[in-house]
Design an enzyme around this catalytic site. Sequence first.
Site, PDB file in Angstrom:
ATOM      1  N   GLU A  35     -21.812 -20.473 -44.316  1.00 35.81           N
ATOM      2  CA  GLU A  35     -23.024 -21.132 -44.195  1.00 35.81           C
ATOM      3  C   GLU A  35     -23.899 -20.916 -42.826  1.00 35.81           C
ATOM      4  OE1 GLU A  35     -22.025 -24.948 -47.232  1.00 35.81           O
ATOM      5  OE2 GLU A  35     -21.399 -25.000 -45.182  1.00 35.81           O
ATOM      6  N   TYR A  36     -23.074 -21.077 -41.918  1.00 30.08           N
ATOM      7  CA  TYR A  36     -23.814 -20.787 -40.539  1.00 30.08           C
ATOM      8  C   TYR A  36     -24.487 -19.304 -40.480  1.00 30.08           C
ATOM      9  CZ  TYR A  36     -24.186 -19.892 -35.338  1.00 30.08           C
ATOM     10  OH  TYR A  36     -24.919 -19.672 -34.186  1.00 30.08           O
ATOM     11  N   ASP A  37     -23.625 -18.271 -40.957  1.00 25.81           N
ATOM     12  CA  ASP A  37     -23.998 -17.151 -40.997  1.00 25.81           C
ATOM     13  C   ASP A  37     -25.293 -16.800 -41.768  1.00 25.81           C
ATOM     14  OD1 ASP A  37     -21.859 -16.447 -39.242  1.00 25.81           O
ATOM     15  OD2 ASP A  37     -20.673 -15.561 -41.013  1.00 25.81           O
ATOM     16  N   SER A  82     -19.480 -25.623  -0.928  1.00 23.98           N
ATOM     17  CA  SER A  82     -18.324 -25.932  -1.542  1.00 23.98           C
ATOM     18  C   SER A  82     -17.596 -27.312  -1.320  1.00 23.98           C
ATOM     19  CB  SER A  82     -17.346 -24.860  -1.265  1.00 23.98           C
ATOM     20  OG  SER A  82     -16.969 -24.762   0.017  1.00 23.98           O
ATOM     21  N   LEU A  83     -16.211 -27.372  -1.479  1.00 20.75           N
ATOM     22  CA  LEU A  83     -15.755 -28.826  -1.430  1.00 20.75           C
ATOM     23  C   LEU A  83     -14.723 -28.536  -0.338  1.00 20.75           C
ATOM     24  CD1 LEU A  83     -15.481 -29.936  -5.146  1.00 20.75           C
ATOM     25  CD2 LEU A  83     -16.922 -31.188  -3.419  1.00 20.75           C
ATOM     26  N   GLU A 113     -13.342 -36.088 -11.899  1.00 20.44           N
ATOM     27  CA  GLU A 113     -13.511 -34.716 -12.840  1.00 20.44           C
ATOM     28  C   GLU A 113     -12.648 -33.805 -12.481  1.00 20.44           C
ATOM     29  OE1 GLU A 113     -17.402 -33.285 -12.004  1.00 20.44           O
ATOM     30  OE2 GLU A 113     -18.296 -35.344 -11.800  1.00 20.44           O
ATOM     31  N   LYS A 115     -11.250 -30.139 -11.748  1.00 15.77           N
ATOM     32  CA  LYS A 115     -11.558 -29.018 -11.022  1.00 15.77           C
ATOM     33  C   LYS A 115     -11.516 -27.871 -11.746  1.00 15.77           C
ATOM     34  CE  LYS A 115     -12.225 -26.889  -6.467  1.00 15.77           C
ATOM     35  NZ  LYS A 115     -12.080 -25.708  -6.983  1.00 15.77           N
ATOM     36  N   ASP A 117     -11.318 -24.243 -13.161  1.00 18.73           N
ATOM     37  CA  ASP A 117     -10.907 -22.947 -12.366  1.00 18.73           C
ATOM     38  C   ASP A 117     -11.897 -21.662 -12.939  1.00 18.73           C
ATOM     39  OD1 ASP A 117     -10.095 -21.201 -10.498  1.00 18.73           O
ATOM     40  OD2 ASP A 117      -7.964 -21.140 -11.005  1.00 18.73           O
ATOM     41  N   ARG A 136     -23.341 -18.463  -8.007  1.00 13.99           N
ATOM     42  CA  ARG A 136     -23.489 -19.054  -6.732  1.00 13.99           C
ATOM     43  C   ARG A 136     -23.811 -18.367  -5.581  1.00 13.99           C
ATOM     44  NH1 ARG A 136     -19.256 -20.469  -2.836  1.00 13.99           N
ATOM     45  NH2 ARG A 136     -19.904 -21.927  -1.687  1.00 13.99           N
ATOM     46  N   GLU A 174     -19.764 -25.172 -14.260  1.00 17.17           N
ATOM     47  CA  GLU A 174     -18.691 -24.370 -14.122  1.00 17.17           C
ATOM     48  C   GLU A 174     -18.577 -23.530 -15.384  1.00 17.17           C
ATOM     49  OE1 GLU A 174     -17.490 -24.172 -11.287  1.00 17.17           O
ATOM     50  OE2 GLU A 174     -15.429 -23.545 -11.224  1.00 17.17           O
ATOM     51  N   TYR A 226     -21.734 -30.162 -14.450  1.00 21.40           N
ATOM     52  CA  TYR A 226     -21.472 -31.425 -13.562  1.00 21.40           C
ATOM     53  C   TYR A 226     -22.501 -32.008 -12.420  1.00 21.40           C
ATOM     54  CZ  TYR A 226     -19.692 -27.240 -10.938  1.00 21.40           C
ATOM     55  OH  TYR A 226     -19.408 -26.405  -9.981  1.00 21.40           O
ATOM     56  N   LYS A 314      -6.291 -30.752  -4.671  1.00 28.05           N
ATOM     57  CA  LYS A 314      -5.736 -29.308  -5.371  1.00 28.05           C
ATOM     58  C   LYS A 314      -4.270 -29.650  -5.796  1.00 28.05           C
ATOM     59  CE  LYS A 314      -8.551 -25.823  -4.440  1.00 28.05           C
ATOM     60  NZ  LYS A 314      -8.207 -24.528  -3.862  1.00 28.05           N
ATOM     61  N   CYS A 406      26.134   0.465 -20.389  1.00 31.78           N
ATOM     62  CA  CYS A 406      26.010  -1.237 -20.219  1.00 31.78           C
ATOM     63  C   CYS A 406      26.635  -1.646 -19.087  1.00 31.78           C
ATOM     64  CB  CYS A 406      26.454  -1.628 -21.524  1.00 31.78           C
ATOM     65  SG  CYS A 406      26.549  -3.453 -21.654  1.00 31.78           S
ATOM     66  N   CYS A 409      29.929  -3.965 -20.586  1.00 27.76           N
ATOM     67  CA  CYS A 409      30.901  -3.090 -21.111  1.00 27.76           C
ATOM     68  C   CYS A 409      31.067  -1.725 -21.079  1.00 27.76           C
ATOM     69  CB  CYS A 409      30.978  -3.524 -22.783  1.00 27.76           C
ATOM     70  SG  CYS A 409      29.621  -2.768 -23.546  1.00 27.76           S
ATOM     71  N   CYS A 424      22.344  -1.661 -25.412  1.00 27.69           N
ATOM     72  CA  CYS A 424      23.767  -1.290 -25.563  1.00 27.69           C
ATOM     73  C   CYS A 424      24.261  -1.304 -26.803  1.00 27.69           C
ATOM     74  CB  CYS A 424      24.420  -2.455 -24.782  1.00 27.69           C
ATOM     75  SG  CYS A 424      26.270  -2.595 -25.076  1.00 27.69           S
ATOM     76  N   CYS A 429      29.784  -6.046 -27.567  1.00 26.60           N
ATOM     77  CA  CYS A 429      29.741  -6.251 -26.064  1.00 26.60           C
ATOM     78  C   CYS A 429      29.835  -7.705 -25.869  1.00 26.60           C
ATOM     79  CB  CYS A 429      28.179  -5.724 -25.632  1.00 26.60           C
ATOM     80  SG  CYS A 429      28.013  -5.995 -24.088  1.00 26.60           S
TER      81      CYS A 429
END
Length: 669
Positions: A35-37, A82-83, A113, A115, A117, A136, A174, A226, A314, A406, A409, A424, A429
């Site tokens: 439907e979206y399409d 930065s933090l 919140e 962090k 990555d 940034r 982010e 954020y 962290k 091996c 054995c 092997c 074995c």
Amino acid sequence: MKPSVKQEIERLRTELERHERLYYVLDQPEITDAEYDALMRRLQALESEHPEFDTPDSPSRRVGGKPREGAVEVAHSSPMLSLDNALNEAELREFDTRVKSLLKGEAFHYVAELKLDGLSMAAHFHEGRLKQALTRGNGITGEDVTQNARTIRSLPMRVGPAAHVPADFEVRGEVVMTRKAFDRMNAEREREELAKFANPRNAAAGALRALDPSVTASRQLNFFAYFLLAGGKALLDSQWESLETMGNLGFKVNSHRRLCEDLEELLAFIRELESQRESLPYEIDGVVAKVDSVKQQERLGWTAKAPRWAIAYKYAARQAETVLEKIEVQVGRTGALTPVAHLTPVVISGVTVARATLHNEDEIERLGLAAGDRVLIERSGDVIPKVVRVVEKGAHRELFHMPAACPVCGSHVVREEGEVARRCVNSSCPARLRESLLHFAGRRVMDIDGMGEALVDQLLARGMVKSAADLYGLTAEEFLSLERMGEKSAAKVLENIGKSKSLPLPRVLNGLGIPFVGERTAQILADYFGDLDKIAEAGVAELQQAEEVGPKVAAAIHEFFAEERNRELVRRLREAGLRFTQEVRRKAVGALAGKTFVLTGTLPALTRDEAKERIEAAGGKVVGSVGRKTNYVVAGEEAGSKLAKARELGLPILDEAGLLAILNGEAAG
Ligand code: IVH
């Protein structure tokens, strides 16, 4: 009155925006992909007939337009700093004490919140529309990535008027890539023999700065907001309110957040999220705590590089450096030889690591690894630690070679065509038997608690078991004759052995240790055949009738049951009273059952009807339009918009050879 074209275009855009938000921001779709399409196609058709109504923020632009020329640097409205980090609880307490003393005992709250990555991005809105997006960069200026940002579906391109929010504002947040999108992308790169990305963060960074926006689109990035600013300053008086407001405006705001009364509540949030860390869909490296009140933030102020009102706690690194002492070769239950790294023990997030898997010799070569090297090790979740890379080559390097015999054995070792692993050849074995027993008793297999390495090793050393079936003949006296085995533990193991007899057929099937037959395939086989004997007697063709069972797996199953010692094992397990049958639950037949395909362009050999016929014969379905649920798009010469759409959605794309490979069961269906 009939709406004008302009009105109709506007109606479609608004409607599509609403559904994008439901799908990408709120995870609550109201309509199907098809439907979206359909809505999207209608919009695209009207837009191409009426270019005079074109606008860069139409939902149809999410696919990514023309490549950009190169990097353009733009100044930020205010520095993106930065933090400072807190690496443990003590450092977080210090931060808290400092905030309290600077605020002279005044009451305050923290907003906790995640962090995330990823990498930060600033999105500028002018008259409610996304005007410019910047990375940034160095914090003072960033790179213009507007066209790329438009492909991020969770970033709205237009927002409606809202109380307390001017038409010109800025959102910082982010950009992240989910683990799923990352894995999919790397798998694809591997197939295409391209270098893989080390982690989702790097992949997201590459995608956001790509020169071609359609590359960004295919990487399926996410944007979590954020900060809400206007004129380079916080717009509202409280961080918590900012998050709520951005959520109401249509931005994606992470739901893992908490308004904390004090440090203890903050610590509780930190601990809670650490335990959920591995199950989150994206990677995080900690928790950010921000003083909620903007007035108080202003009083606390900034140092040259970070605010005094916020800190990043962290989580312990999941990586550490150590020395690779030697590479040893282990023999698994299928006889596969696996090199294992023996390391100078190192603690990684509270767990001592002394070994890491190296998969196979190709992996060792790829890493350029030799005993004596200093290496970086990574632990993630419950999985076995792995070697990420060599940090420094050792002084007396000893290059590794896979042994020709091996190591357990002494039988000879083969590397079968198309397989990375060496095996092997000796089916009895001792190493194989040991691993088979451990596999059989495993928690997700026959779940015989207490039957671990220590016990299995003793049973083998005394010759008390020679196959999994022997476990069912062991007596209490026999167990009591073993070391470190009291009455209680003996009774417990015996009870667990007894209980395992009532486990369902897929467990038994998995327990047999047939190559390529793990939990999932065992379930599929059990559902299709309903009877272990029928599976054992089935021919290769019949086995392939079960969903997802291709020629390679079918051959392995057939070979397994052709061997006398395995037939003997099966006979004895039946005598022991294990479950050999269950109700038949056939989902569908054919290797491609349940898969949908879209054909586009002209294929070199097959006509469209032939391709369709062959897909359908294998149980697949051919549909006309590409949607999120399409499994494969088969593209030939002069493939058009369907191919573009498939790329945009990150769907697997096959050429004719790829289709034939799937039909022949050579690739994963
Ligand atoms: S606040 C001055 N909040 O961490 C305020 N940053 O070391 C700085 N990050 O560059 C940003 N999640 O890329 C903030 N919830 C979050 C965050 C977050 C991830 C990143 C961001 C920033 C870095 C700070």
